[in-house]
Scaffold this motif. Structure first.
Motif, PDB file in Angstrom:
ATOM      1  N   ASP A 274       1.085  -1.708   0.016  1.00  0.00           N
ATOM      2  CA  ASP A 274       0.127   0.660   0.148  1.00  0.00           C
ATOM      3  C   ASP A 274       1.088   0.714  -0.010  1.00  0.00           C
ATOM      4  N   ASP A 275       1.765   1.194  -0.132  1.00  0.00           N
ATOM      5  CA  ASP A 275       3.221   2.531  -0.306  1.00  0.00           C
ATOM      6  C   ASP A 275       2.496   2.935   0.904  1.00  0.00           C
ATOM      7  N   LYS A 276       2.280   2.979   2.020  1.00  0.00           N
ATOM      8  CA  LYS A 276       2.134   3.360   3.370  1.00  0.00           C
ATOM      9  C   LYS A 276       3.643   4.131   4.077  1.00  0.00           C
ATOM     10  N   ILE A 277       3.859   4.699   4.371  1.00  0.00           N
ATOM     11  CA  ILE A 277       5.581   5.216   5.408  1.00  0.00           C
ATOM     12  C   ILE A 277       5.160   4.516   6.420  1.00  0.00           C
TER      13      ILE A 277
ATOM     14  N   TYR B 289      -0.744   8.872  -5.175  1.00  0.00           N
ATOM     15  CA  TYR B 289      -0.383   8.584  -3.109  1.00  0.00           C
ATOM     16  C   TYR B 289      -0.544   9.563  -2.377  1.00  0.00           C
TER      17      TYR B 289
ATOM     18  N   TYR C 159      -1.217  11.810   1.820  1.00  0.00           N
ATOM     19  CA  TYR C 159      -1.165  10.943   3.512  1.00  0.00           C
ATOM     20  C   TYR C 159      -1.072  12.020   4.528  1.00  0.00           C
TER      21      TYR C 159
ATOM     22  N   TYR D 169      -0.596  12.598   8.273  1.00  0.00           N
ATOM     23  CA  TYR D 169      -0.020  12.032   9.397  1.00  0.00           C
ATOM     24  C   TYR D 169       0.314  13.536  10.815  1.00  0.00           C
TER      25      TYR D 169
ATOM     26  N   LEU E 222       0.826   7.121  10.752  1.00  0.00           N
ATOM     27  CA  LEU E 222      -0.761   7.921   9.754  1.00  0.00           C
ATOM     28  C   LEU E 222      -2.190   7.326  10.396  1.00  0.00           C
TER      29      LEU E 222
ATOM     30  N   TYR F 220      -5.025   7.620   4.388  1.00  0.00           N
ATOM     31  CA  TYR F 220      -4.061   7.976   2.982  1.00  0.00           C
ATOM     32  C   TYR F 220      -4.889   7.693   2.140  1.00  0.00           C
TER      33      TYR F 220
ATOM     34  N   TYR G 212      -5.064   6.561  -2.168  1.00  0.00           N
ATOM     35  CA  TYR G 212      -4.448   6.084  -3.663  1.00  0.00           C
ATOM     36  C   TYR G 212      -5.436   6.299  -4.876  1.00  0.00           C
TER      37      TYR G 212
ATOM     38  N   SER H 142       3.394  10.121  -2.101  1.00  0.00           N
ATOM     39  CA  SER H 142       4.574   9.299  -2.885  1.00  0.00           C
ATOM     40  C   SER H 142       3.874   8.320  -4.021  1.00  0.00           C
TER      41      SER H 142
ATOM     42  N   LEU I 110       3.641   5.792  -7.271  1.00  0.00           N
ATOM     43  CA  LEU I 110       4.801   4.337  -7.355  1.00  0.00           C
ATOM     44  C   LEU I 110       5.601   4.240  -8.058  1.00  0.00           C
TER      45      LEU I 110
ATOM     46  N   GLN J 233       9.924  10.296  -1.189  1.00  0.00           N
ATOM     47  CA  GLN J 233       8.245  11.001  -0.456  1.00  0.00           C
ATOM     48  C   GLN J 233       8.510  12.048   0.412  1.00  0.00           C
TER      49      GLN J 233
END
Lengths: 115, 118
Positions: A100-103, B31, B33, B35, B45, B48, B50, B94, B96, B107
């Protein structure tokens, strides 16, 4: 499960000393990325390096170097001849791009470089 | 520079009020996210995305919702803010990876939003 551990919460060294920040990771995947970020007192997150799991070659960039060892699941960061401007919080992170490419971040190591 | 902005950069609000934070990017990255950063916890996190209208929960999603109606915008909403949501919020993007050996998917993080809930 993904996990990043930075066991050193806080480190203080005198300027010009070398210092190594430790990072240990856990992942189920064979394909993953590892990162280091710097967060200076100003608060922004500064990207330092990304390393993919297929490249264990150590990296050197000026005074910074990184040691990636899959055998010990570690990705340690060394600053040579530290300077006061290196004082910051440093984060190690992991992502699994085909999941899922989560960091996922470690909790960070606060580095104090004393003049 | 991935062209990530966050708004507002600072906000003080009262418990029980709704709050929406905006993350905007200019390069059509898929993507995105959200945080939060708290002392002793590093970055955790929240949610997120996608893709447009495709979102998922992170490890600390309770009390937060998100929306992504356009590629460039990712909104984080606190429906009823609580003092425990006082934090610094970071948006990130980010790309892919198309090739594992490539060096082009860094990132990127936005500058952060400092939210205080009184």
């Amino acid at each position: 499960a993904q996990k990043v551990t930075q066991a050193q919460t806080e480190i203080s060294v005198v300027e010009k000393e070398d210092v190594t920040l430790d990072c240990v990771y856990e992942t189920r995947d064979t394909t993953y990325y590892l990162f280091w970020y710097k967060q200076p007192p100003s608060g922004e997150l500064v990207f330092l390096i990304r390393r993919n799991s297929f490249d264990e070659q150590n990296e050197i960039s000026g005074r910074y170097s990184w040691n990636f060892q899959k055998s010990t699941s570690s990705f340690n960061f060394t600053i040579t001849a530290s300077q006061v401007v290196d004082s910051a919080v440093y984060f190690c992170a992991l992502s699994e791009p085909f999941r899922d490419d989560k960091i996922i971040f470690g909790k960070g190591t606060r580095l104090h470089i004393l003049p | 520079d991935a062209g990530i902005t966050q708004s507002p950069r600072h906000k003080v609000t009262e418990t029980g009020t709704p709050v929406t934070l905006r993350c905007h990017q200019t390069e059509n990255h898929r993507y995105m996210y959200w945080y939060r950063q708290d002392p002793g916890h590093g970055l955790r996190l929240i949610h997120y995305s996608y893709g447009v209208k495709d979102t998922d929960k992170g490890e600390v999603s309770d009390g937060y919702s998100v929306s992504r109606s356009k590629t460039e915008d990712f909104l984080l909403t606190l429906e009823s803010a609580t003092s425990s949501q006082t934090s610094v919020y970071f948006c990130a993007i980010s790309v892919l990876p198309q090739e594992l050996a490539g060096d082009d998917n860094e990132q990127f993080f936005g500058p952060g939003t400092r939210l205080t809930v009184l």
